[in-house]
Design a protein around this motif. Sequence first.
Motif, PDB file in Angstrom:
ATOM      1  N   GLY A   8     -37.052  46.149 -32.331  1.00 44.28           N
ATOM      2  CA  GLY A   8     -37.533  45.546 -33.567  1.00 44.28           C
ATOM      3  C   GLY A   8     -36.444  44.895 -34.379  1.00 44.28           C
ATOM      4  O   GLY A   8     -35.295  44.773 -33.938  1.00 44.28           O
ATOM      5  N   SER A  15     -42.371  44.878 -37.238  1.00 44.47           N
ATOM      6  CA  SER A  15     -41.637  46.034 -36.731  1.00 44.47           C
ATOM      7  C   SER A  15     -41.870  47.258 -37.613  1.00 44.47           C
ATOM      8  O   SER A  15     -42.020  48.377 -37.112  1.00 44.47           O
ATOM      9  N   VAL A  53     -40.392  40.535 -31.295  1.00 45.46           N
ATOM     10  CA  VAL A  53     -40.520  41.928 -31.691  1.00 45.46           C
ATOM     11  C   VAL A  53     -41.796  42.060 -32.520  1.00 45.46           C
ATOM     12  O   VAL A  53     -42.277  41.071 -33.077  1.00 45.46           O
ATOM     13  N   PRO A  54     -42.342  43.273 -32.550  1.00 47.64           N
ATOM     14  CA  PRO A  54     -41.838  44.504 -31.944  1.00 47.64           C
ATOM     15  C   PRO A  54     -42.362  44.691 -30.534  1.00 47.64           C
ATOM     16  O   PRO A  54     -43.367  44.100 -30.141  1.00 47.64           O
TER      17      PRO A  54
END
Length: 219
Positions: A8, A15, A53-54
Motif C-alpha cells: 500500500g 490502502s 495499491v492496495p
Amino acid sequence: MAEVKVLGSWGSPFSRRVEVALKLKGVEYEFLEQDLFNKAPLLLKSNPIHKKVPVLLHHGNPIPESLLILEYIDDTFPGTPILPKHPYERAMARFWAKFIDDKIVPASEKAVFTKGLEQEKGKEEVCELLKILDNELKKKKFLGGETIGLADITGMYVALWLGMREEIMGVELGVTKEKFPHLCRWKEDLLNCEVIKENLPSRDELVAYLRPYYTKVFM
C-alpha cells in the motif's frame, strides 16, 4: 514471516481501508510501503492488470482492489463484521460503497484537479452526489446502520481525503453543516470511531505529506 501483508501507500485512502478492516478484525499484518512512481516487482507481479495499491497478500495469494479485499477480509477472518448478515442489507452496503467509488471519487477529482468549465461541472456534480448521501444519512447514524461497515470504511475518502484535497488545491466545494447537516454529522461520528481514529492520519499530516506531490502534478 507474516501470513498477511498489505502492499500500500501511506497517503492512499484505498490502502487505509484495508488497514482499518484488518484492525477491526484484530488481524496482525505487515505493511509494505510502495513507491508508486517506481513500482516494485512484487506489486507488478501481485496486481499485473491495474498495477495499483492496495494488494492484500494472504499466505502468498494476492487479492487486488480495495472493495474486493474488504469482502475477502470479512469472509476470511472472525471478529467484528464488515458486511451485515441480511442479504438485502449486504446488497445495500455494496451499493453505497460502489456509489462512493464509482460516482463521488471521480466527480470530486474532476472538481478538485481540473480547471475552468470542467471544474465547475465537477463541483456541481459532486455536490449533487453528496446531497444524495446526505439524504441517505437522515435515516441512520452510519451508512452501515448503528455501527460502521463496508460503506463507511469506503466513505473515509469523503470524511477526510476530500476536504484535504480541497485545502491543498485551494478549491471550495461548499460542504457545510447548513447545506449537508447529516453528512457533516456522519463525518464527525465516523472520524471519532475508535478504530478509525487510531488508524487514520490527521488531516494536517495528510496535507503535509501529499501537498508536495499534488502541487507538483496538478498546479
